[in-house]
Design an enzyme around this catalytic site. Structure first.
Site, PDB file in Angstrom:
ATOM      1  N   ARG A 101      44.917  52.838  40.375  1.00  0.00           N
ATOM      2  CA  ARG A 101      43.750  51.968  40.051  1.00  0.00           C
ATOM      3  C   ARG A 101      43.302  53.828  40.324  1.00  0.00           C
ATOM      4  O   ARG A 101      43.108  54.168  40.553  1.00  0.00           O
ATOM      5  CB  ARG A 101      44.044  51.614  41.259  1.00  0.00           C
ATOM      6  CG  ARG A 101      42.230  50.844  41.174  1.00  0.00           C
ATOM      7  CD  ARG A 101      42.227  49.710  42.389  1.00  0.00           C
ATOM      8  NE  ARG A 101      42.786  48.175  41.484  1.00  0.00           N
ATOM      9  CZ  ARG A 101      42.752  46.943  41.677  1.00  0.00           C
ATOM     10  NH1 ARG A 101      41.660  46.598  42.912  1.00  0.00           N
ATOM     11  NH2 ARG A 101      43.206  46.043  41.589  1.00  0.00           N
ATOM     12  N   HIS A 128      42.518  45.733  32.840  1.00  0.00           N
ATOM     13  CA  HIS A 128      43.026  45.719  34.377  1.00  0.00           C
ATOM     14  C   HIS A 128      44.248  44.637  33.301  1.00  0.00           C
ATOM     15  O   HIS A 128      44.135  43.497  33.671  1.00  0.00           O
ATOM     16  CB  HIS A 128      42.612  44.420  35.148  1.00  0.00           C
ATOM     17  CG  HIS A 128      43.029  44.672  36.058  1.00  0.00           C
ATOM     18  ND1 HIS A 128      43.881  44.856  36.879  1.00  0.00           N
ATOM     19  CD2 HIS A 128      41.968  43.231  37.553  1.00  0.00           C
ATOM     20  CE1 HIS A 128      44.374  44.445  37.550  1.00  0.00           C
ATOM     21  NE2 HIS A 128      43.177  43.799  38.220  1.00  0.00           N
ATOM     22  N   GLN A 131      46.798  42.251  35.533  1.00  0.00           N
ATOM     23  CA  GLN A 131      46.379  41.026  36.220  1.00  0.00           C
ATOM     24  C   GLN A 131      46.125  40.174  35.117  1.00  0.00           C
ATOM     25  O   GLN A 131      46.169  38.815  34.958  1.00  0.00           O
ATOM     26  CB  GLN A 131      44.446  40.827  36.232  1.00  0.00           C
ATOM     27  CG  GLN A 131      43.653  39.958  36.908  1.00  0.00           C
ATOM     28  CD  GLN A 131      43.879  38.958  38.030  1.00  0.00           C
ATOM     29  OE1 GLN A 131      43.624  40.189  39.097  1.00  0.00           O
ATOM     30  NE2 GLN A 131      44.105  37.974  38.137  1.00  0.00           N
ATOM     31  N   ASP A 217      35.082  36.231  36.492  1.00  0.00           N
ATOM     32  CA  ASP A 217      35.237  37.260  37.599  1.00  0.00           C
ATOM     33  C   ASP A 217      33.966  37.708  38.313  1.00  0.00           C
ATOM     34  O   ASP A 217      32.343  37.736  38.051  1.00  0.00           O
ATOM     35  CB  ASP A 217      35.410  39.063  36.735  1.00  0.00           C
ATOM     36  CG  ASP A 217      35.908  39.878  37.081  1.00  0.00           C
ATOM     37  OD1 ASP A 217      35.627  40.408  37.975  1.00  0.00           O
ATOM     38  OD2 ASP A 217      36.881  40.992  36.403  1.00  0.00           O
ATOM     39  N   CYS A 257      40.107  35.800  38.879  1.00  0.00           N
ATOM     40  CA  CYS A 257      40.961  37.059  38.850  1.00  0.00           C
ATOM     41  C   CYS A 257      41.093  37.501  40.789  1.00  0.00           C
ATOM     42  O   CYS A 257      41.394  38.213  41.612  1.00  0.00           O
ATOM     43  CB  CYS A 257      41.100  38.362  38.232  1.00  0.00           C
ATOM     44  SG  CYS A 257      39.326  39.400  38.212  1.00  0.00           S
ATOM     45  N   ARG A 285      50.745  37.413  40.596  1.00  0.00           N
ATOM     46  CA  ARG A 285      51.070  38.363  40.026  1.00  0.00           C
ATOM     47  C   ARG A 285      51.928  39.590  40.949  1.00  0.00           C
ATOM     48  O   ARG A 285      52.402  40.723  39.512  1.00  0.00           O
ATOM     49  CB  ARG A 285      49.713  39.558  41.504  1.00  0.00           C
ATOM     50  CG  ARG A 285      48.272  39.672  40.690  1.00  0.00           C
ATOM     51  CD  ARG A 285      47.853  39.219  39.766  1.00  0.00           C
ATOM     52  NE  ARG A 285      47.951  41.205  39.246  1.00  0.00           N
ATOM     53  CZ  ARG A 285      46.819  41.772  40.444  1.00  0.00           C
ATOM     54  NH1 ARG A 285      45.766  41.499  40.587  1.00  0.00           N
ATOM     55  NH2 ARG A 285      47.017  43.725  39.791  1.00  0.00           N
TER      56      ARG A 285
HETATM   57  N1   CP Z   1      42.459  41.284  41.315  1.00  0.00           N
HETATM   58  C1   CP Z   1      42.299  42.383  42.232  1.00  0.00           C
HETATM   59  O1   CP Z   1      42.862  43.151  41.001  1.00  0.00           O
HETATM   60  O2   CP Z   1      42.493  41.979  43.096  1.00  0.00           O
HETATM   61  P1   CP Z   1      42.572  42.922  44.584  1.00  0.00           P
HETATM   62  O3   CP Z   1      41.337  43.999  43.982  1.00  0.00           O
HETATM   63  O4   CP Z   1      42.662  42.509  45.465  1.00  0.00           O
HETATM   64  O5   CP Z   1      43.895  44.387  44.099  1.00  0.00           O
HETATM   65  N1  NVA Z   2      36.199  43.627  37.481  1.00  0.00           N
HETATM   66  C1  NVA Z   2      36.245  43.712  38.937  1.00  0.00           C
HETATM   67  C2  NVA Z   2      38.099  43.147  39.416  1.00  0.00           C
HETATM   68  C3  NVA Z   2      38.376  43.687  40.333  1.00  0.00           C
HETATM   69  C4  NVA Z   2      39.726  42.055  40.526  1.00  0.00           C
HETATM   70  C5  NVA Z   2      36.810  45.660  39.165  1.00  0.00           C
HETATM   71  O1  NVA Z   2      36.572  46.635  38.687  1.00  0.00           O
HETATM   72  O2  NVA Z   2      35.665  45.118  40.126  1.00  0.00           O
END
Ligand code: CP
Ligand code: NVA
Length: 298
Positions: A101, A128, A131, A217, A257, A285
């Site tokens: 990530r 993502h 997700q 989101d 999400c 997930r």
């Molecule tokens: N939705 C999601 O990816 O959550 P986190 O940022 O907690 O991993």
């Molecule tokens: N768009 C958000 C998604 C979090 C799971 C971010 O990137 O923070």
């Protein structure tokens, strides 16, 4: 070598294979004998915060017989500027796979290229994919085949989550409506790359009309904190609430999400009224990522 770097680059057949395998993972959790990661150690390299993605991958790797190793980017030399390509080549000598990530999509791609071990994008600024695979699985679990359905996304229409939705639309044959202020809509080049039936509009009511799914989101994605004030102002009103839900198809799914910021992209009552769906989505997930992990080593 299989990587999951984006929905854009995931072939449709593999996407469908992962969704089918996820249903088995869910149904047989605790009872299945599959240990495809037996003897393996997988790194979880995170440059951004996470609850769901981290926990679901740590549990998922363990349940598949492997050992997860969580590495905060801030604690390894990557956080002090060691190049991705050197980090990748070191890790490849010791590990069997990586879940990454970070900010730039090109960094995950470079890691995959230089490591040569299965690499999974656990969220970048651009996509993502884990997700969206879990989201599609959730829609199909509750409402059947997603083909022909209308998914209305409300909020920051240009961030990672809606962009991954965009790339899934053409592959799976659903309509995606993105309701966002002009400056938070995806650019024309991205829309061309995605193809499919995607409608961008500033009119959230028009987007919600008759939709099968209302999805949102956060307004301020990780890494965009410096733009908070400007985003809160521009996105004010782009909220899923009771009056918007009334415009959607009766029984429409409301999805998020997570994490959710009540009073911004969704109001508290609408969130709680749809908590069952939203937390099923979060649970999924785990099942979907176990299918992804299995697919990368198959
Ligand atoms: N939705 C999601 O990816 O959550 P986190 O940022 O907690 O991993
Ligand atoms: N768009 C958000 C998604 C979090 C799971 C971010 O990137 O923070």
């Amino acid at each position: 070598m299989k990587h999951l770097l984006s929905i854009e680059k995931l072939p449709q057949a593999d996407l469908e294979k992962i969704l089918t395998a996820a249903a088995v993972m869910k149904r047989e959790r605790g009872a299945h004998q599959l240990q495809p990661l037996a003897g393996q150690t997988w790194a979880l390299i995170f440059s951004k915060s996470s609850t769901r993605t981290r926990v679901s991958f740590e549990v998922g790797v363990s349940e598949l017989g492997g050992r997860p190793m969580f590495l905060s980017a801030a604690d390894i030399q990557l956080g002090r500027g060691e190049p991705i390509k050197d980090t990748a080549r070191v890790m490849a000598r010791m590990l069997h796979g990586a879940v990454f990530r970070t900010f730039a999509q090109r960094d995950v791609e470079e890691f995959a290229q230089f490591s040569g071990i299965p690499t999974i994008n656990a969220l970048t600024d651009e996509e993502h994919p884990c997700q969206i695979l879990a989201d599609i699985f959730t829609v199909q679990e509750k409402r059947g085949n997603i083909a022909g359905k209308v998914i209305a996304f409300v909020g920051d229409g240009a961030c990672n989550v809606p962009v991954s939705w965009m790339f899934a639309a053409a592959k799976l044959g659903f309509e995606l409506r993105l309701a966002a202020p002009k400056q938070f809509q995806p650019d024309a080049a991205l829309l061309r790359r995605a193809g499919g039936k995607i409608v961008c509009t500033e009119d959230l009511k028009a987007a919600a009309e008759g939709a099968d799914v209302l999805y949102t989101d956060v307004w301020v994605s990780m890494g965009k904190e410096a733009e908070s004030a400007e985003r809160l102002k521009a996105l004010a009103g782009y909220q899923i609430n009771e009056s918007l839900v009334k415009l959607a198809k009766p029984g429409a799914l409301v999805m998020h999400c997570l994490p959710a910021y009540r009073g911004r992209e969704i109001d508290a009552d609408t969130f709680e009224a749809n908590a069952q769906t939203i937390f099923d989505q979060a649970e999924n997930r785990l099942h979907v990522q176990k299918a992804i992990l299995t697919w990368t080593v198959s």
